[in-house]
Design a protein around this motif. Structure first.
Motif, PDB file in Angstrom:
ATOM      1  N   GLY A  54       0.808  -1.209   0.000  1.00 47.50           N
ATOM      2  CA  GLY A  54       0.000   0.000   0.000  1.00 47.50           C
ATOM      3  C   GLY A  54       0.839   1.255   0.000  1.00 47.50           C
ATOM      4  N   ARG A  55       2.159   1.096   0.094  1.00 41.43           N
ATOM      5  CA  ARG A  55       3.092   2.222  -0.008  1.00 41.43           C
ATOM      6  C   ARG A  55       3.968   1.969  -1.241  1.00 41.43           C
ATOM      7  NH1 ARG A  55       0.732   0.250   4.718  1.00 41.43           N
ATOM      8  NH2 ARG A  55       0.513   1.944   6.203  1.00 41.43           N
ATOM      9  N   GLY A  56       4.296   3.039  -1.937  1.00 40.69           N
ATOM     10  CA  GLY A  56       5.168   2.878  -3.085  1.00 40.69           C
ATOM     11  C   GLY A  56       4.495   2.268  -4.297  1.00 40.69           C
ATOM     12  N   PRO A  62      -4.270  -8.175   1.492  1.00 41.33           N
ATOM     13  CA  PRO A  62      -5.629  -8.600   1.790  1.00 41.33           C
ATOM     14  C   PRO A  62      -5.834  -9.081   3.218  1.00 41.33           C
ATOM     15  CG  PRO A  62      -4.497 -10.280   0.519  1.00 41.33           C
ATOM     16  CD  PRO A  62      -3.566  -9.111   0.592  1.00 41.33           C
ATOM     17  N   GLY A  63      -4.770  -9.204   4.017  1.00 37.43           N
ATOM     18  CA  GLY A  63      -4.977  -9.674   5.379  1.00 37.43           C
ATOM     19  C   GLY A  63      -3.676  -9.957   6.116  1.00 37.43           C
ATOM     20  N   THR A  64      -3.839 -10.385   7.365  1.00 32.06           N
ATOM     21  CA  THR A  64      -2.689 -10.623   8.232  1.00 32.06           C
ATOM     22  C   THR A  64      -1.736 -11.653   7.656  1.00 32.06           C
ATOM     23  OG1 THR A  64      -4.136 -10.183  10.137  1.00 32.06           O
ATOM     24  CG2 THR A  64      -2.001 -11.178  10.593  1.00 32.06           C
ATOM     25  N   SER A  65      -2.265 -12.763   7.162  1.00 28.43           N
ATOM     26  CA  SER A  65      -1.399 -13.854   6.725  1.00 28.43           C
ATOM     27  C   SER A  65      -0.486 -13.431   5.582  1.00 28.43           C
ATOM     28  CB  SER A  65      -2.242 -15.064   6.310  1.00 28.43           C
ATOM     29  OG  SER A  65      -3.087 -14.745   5.218  1.00 28.43           O
ATOM     30  N   THR A  66      -0.978 -12.581   4.683  1.00 28.67           N
ATOM     31  CA  THR A  66      -0.151 -12.114   3.567  1.00 28.67           C
ATOM     32  C   THR A  66       1.008 -11.259   4.085  1.00 28.67           C
ATOM     33  OG1 THR A  66      -2.029 -12.147   2.067  1.00 28.67           O
ATOM     34  CG2 THR A  66      -0.140 -10.811   1.409  1.00 28.67           C
ATOM     35  N   GLU A  67       0.724 -10.387   5.043  1.00 28.32           N
ATOM     36  CA  GLU A  67       1.786  -9.526   5.577  1.00 28.32           C
ATOM     37  C   GLU A  67       2.764 -10.324   6.436  1.00 28.32           C
ATOM     38  OE1 GLU A  67       1.636  -5.491   5.959  1.00 28.32           O
ATOM     39  OE2 GLU A  67      -0.556  -5.307   5.918  1.00 28.32           O
ATOM     40  N   VAL A  68       2.307 -11.384   7.066  1.00 27.13           N
ATOM     41  CA  VAL A  68       3.222 -12.290   7.766  1.00 27.13           C
ATOM     42  C   VAL A  68       4.164 -12.941   6.757  1.00 27.13           C
ATOM     43  CG1 VAL A  68       3.362 -14.484   9.015  1.00 27.13           C
ATOM     44  CG2 VAL A  68       1.776 -12.703   9.779  1.00 27.13           C
ATOM     45  N   ASP A  69       3.617 -13.385   5.635  1.00 25.52           N
ATOM     46  CA  ASP A  69       4.459 -13.964   4.584  1.00 25.52           C
ATOM     47  C   ASP A  69       5.481 -12.949   4.075  1.00 25.52           C
ATOM     48  OD1 ASP A  69       3.144 -16.386   4.739  1.00 25.52           O
ATOM     49  OD2 ASP A  69       1.838 -16.000   3.006  1.00 25.52           O
ATOM     50  N   ASP A  70       5.043 -11.690   3.932  1.00 26.13           N
ATOM     51  CA  ASP A  70       5.962 -10.634   3.497  1.00 26.13           C
ATOM     52  C   ASP A  70       7.127 -10.480   4.474  1.00 26.13           C
ATOM     53  OD1 ASP A  70       4.261 -10.135   1.379  1.00 26.13           O
ATOM     54  OD2 ASP A  70       3.459  -8.264   2.203  1.00 26.13           O
ATOM     55  N   LEU A  71       6.810 -10.400   5.762  1.00 26.38           N
ATOM     56  CA  LEU A  71       7.852 -10.208   6.763  1.00 26.38           C
ATOM     57  C   LEU A  71       8.795 -11.404   6.807  1.00 26.38           C
ATOM     58  CD1 LEU A  71       9.263  -8.740   9.009  1.00 26.38           C
ATOM     59  CD2 LEU A  71       7.450  -9.454  10.589  1.00 26.38           C
ATOM     60  N   ARG A  72       8.270 -12.591   6.700  1.00 25.81           N
ATOM     61  CA  ARG A  72       9.128 -13.781   6.694  1.00 25.81           C
ATOM     62  C   ARG A  72      10.082 -13.749   5.502  1.00 25.81           C
ATOM     63  NH1 ARG A  72       5.785 -19.202   7.875  1.00 25.81           N
ATOM     64  NH2 ARG A  72       7.889 -19.941   8.338  1.00 25.81           N
ATOM     65  N   ALA A  73       9.591 -13.290   4.345  1.00 22.97           N
ATOM     66  CA  ALA A  73      10.451 -13.185   3.167  1.00 22.97           C
ATOM     67  C   ALA A  73      11.569 -12.178   3.387  1.00 22.97           C
ATOM     68  CB  ALA A  73       9.615 -12.790   1.943  1.00 22.97           C
ATOM     69  N   ILE A 198      -6.447  -5.965   9.743  1.00 27.60           N
ATOM     70  CA  ILE A 198      -5.581  -6.687  10.687  1.00 27.60           C
ATOM     71  C   ILE A 198      -6.125  -6.576  12.102  1.00 27.60           C
ATOM     72  CG2 ILE A 198      -3.291  -6.610  11.779  1.00 27.60           C
ATOM     73  CD1 ILE A 198      -2.194  -5.907   8.964  1.00 27.60           C
ATOM     74  N   VAL A 199      -6.573  -5.379  12.480  1.00 28.84           N
ATOM     75  CA  VAL A 199      -7.158  -5.199  13.813  1.00 28.84           C
ATOM     76  C   VAL A 199      -8.401  -6.066  13.969  1.00 28.84           C
ATOM     77  CG1 VAL A 199      -8.225  -3.536  15.379  1.00 28.84           C
ATOM     78  CG2 VAL A 199      -6.225  -2.868  14.039  1.00 28.84           C
ATOM     79  N   ARG A 200      -9.247  -6.082  12.956  1.00 28.25           N
ATOM     80  CA  ARG A 200     -10.497  -6.865  13.009  1.00 28.25           C
ATOM     81  C   ARG A 200     -10.200  -8.362  13.098  1.00 28.25           C
ATOM     82  NH1 ARG A 200     -14.283  -4.886   8.660  1.00 28.25           N
ATOM     83  NH2 ARG A 200     -12.441  -5.327   7.423  1.00 28.25           N
TER      84      ARG A 200
END
Length: 277
Positions: A54-56, A62-73, A198-200
Motif C-alpha cells: 500500500g506504499r510505493g 488482503p490480510g494478516t497472513s499475507t503480511e506475515v508472509d511478506d515479513l518472513r520473506a 488486521i485489527v479486526r
C-alpha cells in the motif's frame, strides 16, 4: 527490493552495520517514518525499514497472513532475526513469531489488539463505505474516531469538521513534492483499510499470543490511548517472560521521526539494550 511469496515487490530501506533488525511500521506510516530511530541504532545494527504493502504503488495486503508472509520473506532475504513491530505492524510481527523460526527476538510497540469493546470496530463499515465512495476525507475522519488518532479533543469533534480538516490536509499534501521514501497522505489513507482488517482479524485473540516463545519486549507510552495500554498489559500477562517497559510521557507517535511528533531519542536506548542482550 525483496520479492514476497506471491511475487509482490517489497521496498526495504537499510541503514547501519551489524546484526539485522527489521522494523515493521504501523498505520499512516511508511518505512522511513522511523528513519531517525534507525539512525540512532545504526552504529551497532543493520536496520531494515520495510515499506508494507500500500506504499510505493503496491496494492494493500488482503490480510494478516499475507503480511506475515511478506515479513518472513524479508527476514530470510536479509538474514535478520530481530524484529520491531509498531502499532498494526506489531500484530504482524507477533503473528510472524508464531508462524515460523525466523524471529529470534521480538519488540512490540503498542499493538492495537482489540479486547472486547476497547476498539470501535462498529465504525469499520462506515469507514469502508466512505473509502469505497471515494470520500477519503470522510474515511479519514471516521478512522480518527475508530483508532482515536491525535489528541483526545480532535477525535471528539463532529465527523463533518474532522472531514473538513482532513480535506485541507490532503490538498496541501497532494501539492507537496515527494521525497525519497515518503508516501502521500492519500496513499496512506487508502492503506488504512488493510491496517483495520488486521485489527479486526485479531480482535479478542490475545490468548493465542501466549504461544510466543522468543524473548519479547513490550513497549507503551504512559500518555497513549487506554485501549493500547490495555493491549500491552494483556500481552505482558500472557507472553511467558515478556519484559514490559513504560515510556514515561510518550504517546503512540513515540517511535516516529521528530517531525512526526516522535521521540526516537527516548525509545532507542531501550531497544539498544534489549537487542544487545
Amino acid at each position: 527490493m525483496i520479492t514476497s511469496p506471491d511475487g509482490t515487490a517489497l521496498r526495504v530501506h537499510s541503514i547501519g552495520t551489524g546484526p539485522g533488525l527489521v522494523v515493521v511500521h504501523g498505520a499512516m506510516q511508511s518505512g522511513t517514518s522511523q528513519l531517525e530511530l534507525a539512525r540512532l541504532l545504526a552504529d551497532t545494527r543493520t536496520v531494515h525499514l520495510l515499506d508494507r504493502r500500500g506504499r510505493g504503488g503496491s496494492a494493500p495486503a488482503p490480510g494478516t497472513s499475507t503480511e506475515v508472509d511478506d515479513l518472513r520473506a524479508v527476514l530470510v532475504e536479509t538474514g535478520a532475526r530481530d524484529v520491531l513491530g509498531i502499532s498494526s505492524g506489531a500484530i504482524i510481527a507477533a503473528r510472524t513469531a508464531l508462524a515460523g523460526g525466523e524471529v529470534r527476538r521480538l519488540a512490540l510497540f503498542e499493538p492495537p489488539l482489540a479486547i472486547g469493546t476497547s476498539v470501535r470496530l462498529d465504525l469499520l463499515p462506515l469507514f469502508d463505505a466512505a473509502l469505497d465512495a471515494g470520500d477519503v476525507p470522510r474515511a479519514m475522519a471516521i478512522a480518527m474516531r475508530l483508532a482515536e488518532m491525535g489528541p483526545p479533543w480532535m477525535f471528539r469533534l463532529p465527523t463533518a469538521l474532522l472531514a473538513a480538516a482532513s480535506r485541507r490536509m490532503l490538498t496541501a499534501d497532494d501539492r507537496t513534492p515527494l521525497t525519497a521514501g515518503r508516501a502521500h497522505v492519500r496513499e496512506l489513507a487508502h492503506a488504512l483499510r488493510a491496517d483495520f482488517a488486521i485489527v479486526r482479524e485479531n480482535a479478542d485473540r490475545l490468548e493465542e499470543l501466549a504461544a510466543i516463545d522468543v524473548p519479547t519486549l513490550l513497549l507503551d507510552g504512559t500518555a497513549t490511548r487506554p485501549y493500547l495500554r490495555a493491549a500491552v498489559a494483556g500481552l505482558a500477562r500472557v507472553i511467558p517472560g515478556a519484559r514490559h517497559v513504560e515510556l514515561v510521557g510518550l504517546n503512540h507517535a513515540a517511535t516516529q521521526d521528530r517531525a512526526e511528533r516522535g521521540r526516537p531519542d527516548l525509545v532507542a536506548p531501550v531497544l539498544r539494550e534489549f537487542f544487545a542482550a
